[in-house]
Design a protein around this motif. Structure first.
Motif, PDB file in Angstrom:
ATOM      1  N   ASP A   1       0.905  -1.194  -0.182  1.00  0.00           N
ATOM      2  CA  ASP A   1       0.158  -0.049  -0.070  1.00  0.00           C
ATOM      3  C   ASP A   1       0.894   1.220  -0.082  1.00  0.00           C
ATOM      4  OD1 ASP A   1      -0.135   0.922   3.198  1.00  0.00           O
ATOM      5  OD2 ASP A   1       0.271  -1.195   3.024  1.00  0.00           O
TER       6      ASP A   1
ATOM      7  N   ILE B   1       0.647   5.803  -8.301  1.00  0.00           N
ATOM      8  CA  ILE B   1      -0.629   5.391  -8.145  1.00  0.00           C
ATOM      9  C   ILE B   1      -1.201   5.865  -9.371  1.00  0.00           C
ATOM     10  CG2 ILE B   1      -1.474   7.370  -6.915  1.00  0.00           C
ATOM     11  CD1 ILE B   1      -3.240   5.100  -5.406  1.00  0.00           C
TER      12      ILE B   1
ATOM     13  N   ASN C   1      -1.586  -4.988   2.028  1.00  0.00           N
ATOM     14  CA  ASN C   1      -1.956  -3.598   2.698  1.00  0.00           C
ATOM     15  C   ASN C   1      -1.804  -3.776   4.400  1.00  0.00           C
ATOM     16  OD1 ASN C   1      -3.124  -1.320   4.105  1.00  0.00           O
ATOM     17  ND2 ASN C   1      -4.806  -1.575   2.893  1.00  0.00           N
TER      18      ASN C   1
ATOM     19  N   PHE D   1      -8.860   1.802  -1.095  1.00  0.00           N
ATOM     20  CA  PHE D   1      -8.790   1.147  -2.625  1.00  0.00           C
ATOM     21  C   PHE D   1      -9.870   0.886  -3.265  1.00  0.00           C
ATOM     22  CE2 PHE D   1      -4.330   0.793  -0.251  1.00  0.00           C
ATOM     23  CZ  PHE D   1      -3.859   1.352  -1.161  1.00  0.00           C
TER      24      PHE D   1
ATOM     25  N   ALA E   1     -10.299   2.415  -6.687  1.00  0.00           N
ATOM     26  CA  ALA E   1      -9.964   1.514  -8.058  1.00  0.00           C
ATOM     27  C   ALA E   1     -11.127   1.969  -9.157  1.00  0.00           C
ATOM     28  CB  ALA E   1     -10.212   0.139  -7.707  1.00  0.00           C
TER      29      ALA E   1
ATOM     30  N   TYR F   1     -12.355  -4.248  -8.484  1.00  0.00           N
ATOM     31  CA  TYR F   1     -11.902  -4.263  -7.197  1.00  0.00           C
ATOM     32  C   TYR F   1     -12.341  -5.489  -6.646  1.00  0.00           C
ATOM     33  CZ  TYR F   1     -10.818  -3.463  -2.207  1.00  0.00           C
ATOM     34  OH  TYR F   1     -10.926  -3.791  -0.859  1.00  0.00           O
TER      35      TYR F   1
ATOM     36  N   VAL G   1      -7.948  -4.566  -9.038  1.00  0.00           N
ATOM     37  CA  VAL G   1      -7.006  -4.442  -7.785  1.00  0.00           C
ATOM     38  C   VAL G   1      -7.675  -5.451  -6.815  1.00  0.00           C
ATOM     39  CG1 VAL G   1      -6.841  -3.021  -5.770  1.00  0.00           C
ATOM     40  CG2 VAL G   1      -6.602  -1.900  -7.849  1.00  0.00           C
TER      41      VAL G   1
ATOM     42  N   GLU H   1      -7.111  -6.522  -3.130  1.00  0.00           N
ATOM     43  CA  GLU H   1      -6.495  -5.962  -1.833  1.00  0.00           C
ATOM     44  C   GLU H   1      -6.244  -7.015  -1.038  1.00  0.00           C
ATOM     45  OE1 GLU H   1      -7.131  -2.476   1.484  1.00  0.00           O
ATOM     46  OE2 GLU H   1      -8.588  -2.713  -0.321  1.00  0.00           O
TER      47      GLU H   1
END
Length: 538
Positions: A434, A441, A460, A488, A492, A499, A521, A523
């Protein structure tokens, strides 16, 4: 009129360049005039550092140089970090920039984007930096760059062109042609004979493969099998021998198991490795010599003389050398002890992993198992450190990262974009923390614009977790490491990405198999994921 910039682009296209990374600026618009009508694709990052990282990732998966068009001044200072990473990892990168016009160079009068001496700055992170002052120099300097990429130790090359020369008339120059380049050097026959004889007679032969041995993977595996020799692979060489092969030792040299292999071997063939401290730490002998016989093979004559001193230094290409040694090797029964030694080394390291590193390694093993054709692009983050420690990639070039050598943060996202553009449909996974993601980013927008389908795994731990642990262990109060972490899940979609949250291995496996088109993404909450992974095996 055919301008110098157009002539340059014609030469690039004639020599296989199909993609250029860059951000247009007032000092490079003539280069873009040259791109018009060519077959070269232009990709726009959101920062010149991103351009360099994209070119790096593209070069690693294609084997071709990653090419960037960069403005003078801030564009070049922005890309220096990416060039430093490529320089440290021997990645072919061609950075073509503008520079202030003749008469303004080094004037100190404050011209737009003026640096005192741009070429001197960039020379520190490049094989060479050349300023073109006449249209007749364009083809020779590009030939020189491509010759280095083809037959030498590939590193970034910088070519700068004064703004006022970009639109110079090049109509008198010949048609662009494909260069006739030298091949990589082959080893001397006597060196091949000595290596083959030593390895054949050895009771405990060993092969050490570095990033320079990637193209020699097939010959190295066959040679290892013929000898029964374990193959220690540095981070940049992972997959030279598949991780599940009995002779594979996908471990950093910063462990007692690899030290024991080096100390206990009576004949060692090292191919394309500098024996650098980010792979071998301080475990190599201080006197620079191993107890057993050592042959080092490298394309860089100076590198052959640094670090461990070889009994036989060989200035040659790793693939040529491994192939010729294999052909010269007398028939013999492979030593079963080699597989036993390799297995013992792997087990020793894997049995001592802390829970976070063990969970990261399990994540990488799961990804390699479930998506066997994946390209994994790593940043400096916990699961990538796990990969550097003990991940056995399934094939060469399928796992690379910025966690060794120059050790940059923010690499994985833009490098994954470059890898995706060059991978011809192979699934590409970026692995980033993260904290590291916040360095670059904005390149999520570049990925959407480039229509890639990257799976970005975001580990993260709400800050700089590795540095925090290091500070605590060193008795330093953890200041500056507990950083604000964006949401996020909300971020995203703003970049046009999907996501998914994965707080367990089951959720992770579901996420990496998500067939949705476009970028995604994934996470991972470190604490939840580590707790759910404890004690589990793939």
């Amino acid at each position: 009129m055919r301008s110098l910039a157009t002539y340059l682009v014609e030469i690039l296209e004639a020599n296989g360049v199909d993609t250029v990374f860059g951000i247009p600026g007032v000092h490079t618009i003539d280069l873009y005039r040259g791109l018009e009508g060519s077959g070269i694709r232009h990709v726009t990052p959101r920062h010149e550092q991103g351009a360099g990282f994209m070119a790096d990732g593209y070069a690693r998966v294609t084997g071709k140089p990653g090419v960037c068009f960069i403005i003078t001044g801030p564009g070049m200072t922005n890309i220096v970090t990416a060039m430093g990473q490529a320089y440290g990892d021997s990645i072919p990168m061609l950075v073509i920039s503008s520079v202030n016009s003749v008469g303004e160079l080094g004037s100190g009068r404050g011209h737009l984007h003026e640096l005192k001496d741009q070429s001197s700055l960039i020379r520190e992170v490049s094989a060479f930096s050349h300023t073109i002052l006449d249209v007749s120099e364009v083809e020779p300097v590009l030939t020189r760059a491509f010759a280095l990429f083809a037959a030498g130790r590939p590193r970034p090359v910088h070519i700068e062109i004064p703004v006022g020369l970009l639109n110079t008339d090049a109509s008198s120059m010949p048609a662009a042609r494909r260069f006739v380049l030298p091949g990589a050097p082959a080893p001397a026959p006597q060196a091949v004979k000595e290596i083959a004889t030593r390895l054949s007679a050895a009771s405990r032969p060993l092969i050490v493969a570095g990033g320079g041995a990637i193209r020699a993977a097939s010959a190295i595996q066959t040679l290892a099998e013929r000898l029964g020799a374990p193959v220690v692979m540095t981070v940049n060489a992972r997959g030279v021998v598949p991780g599940d092969h009995p002779l594979a030792v996908p471990l950093t040299g910063d462990c007692a198991a690899v030290t024991a292999l080096l100390d206990g071997s009576d004949a060692i063939l090292a191919l394309g490795t500098e024996f650098g401290p980010t792979d071998f730490a301080d475990r190599l002998p201080r006197n620079g010599r191993l107890s057993g016989w050592l042959a080092r093979v490298d394309l860089d004559a100076e590198q052959l003389m640094r670090g461990l001193q070889a009994d036989l230094p060989v200035l040659a290409d790793a693939k040529h050398t491994a192939t010729e040694v294999l052909e010269a090797l007398p028939e013999r029964e492979p030593r079963q002890a080699g597989a036993d030694l390799a297995r013992a080394a792997r087990q020793e390291v894997e049995g001592a992993l802390n829970p976070v590193i063990a969970a990261g390694l399990q994540m990488l093993d799961t990804l390699a198992h479930d998506v066997p054709d994946a390209v994994m692009v790593g940043d400096s983050t916990q699961p990538v450190y796990a990969g550097c420690t003990a991940f056995g990639a399934p094939r060469p070039g399928s796992f690379f990262c910025s966690a060794t050598g120059f050790g940059t943060l923010g690499y994985a996202l833009p490098a994954a974009v470059g890898a995706a553009l060059g991978s011809r449909g192979r699934p590409v996974f970026g692995i980033i923390g993260d904290g590291g993601l916040q360095f670059t980013i904005g390149e999520m927008a570049s990925a959407t614009e480039a229509a890639t389908s990257i799976r970005l795994i975001v580990w993260n731990n709400s800050g700089y977790g590795e540095i925090k642990t290091y500070m605590i262990n060193a008795g330093v109060a953890p200041v500056g490491v507990d950083t604000y972490t964006p949401n996020f899940e909300v971020l995203a979609p703003g970049f046009g990405w999907g996501y998914r949250k994965a707080s367990s291995m089951a959720a992770f496996r579901a996420a990496i198999s998500d067939p949705s088109p476009g970028n995604l993404v994934i996470e991972i909450d470190e604490a939840s994921f580590v707790a759910s992974s404890a004690g589990k095996q793939l």
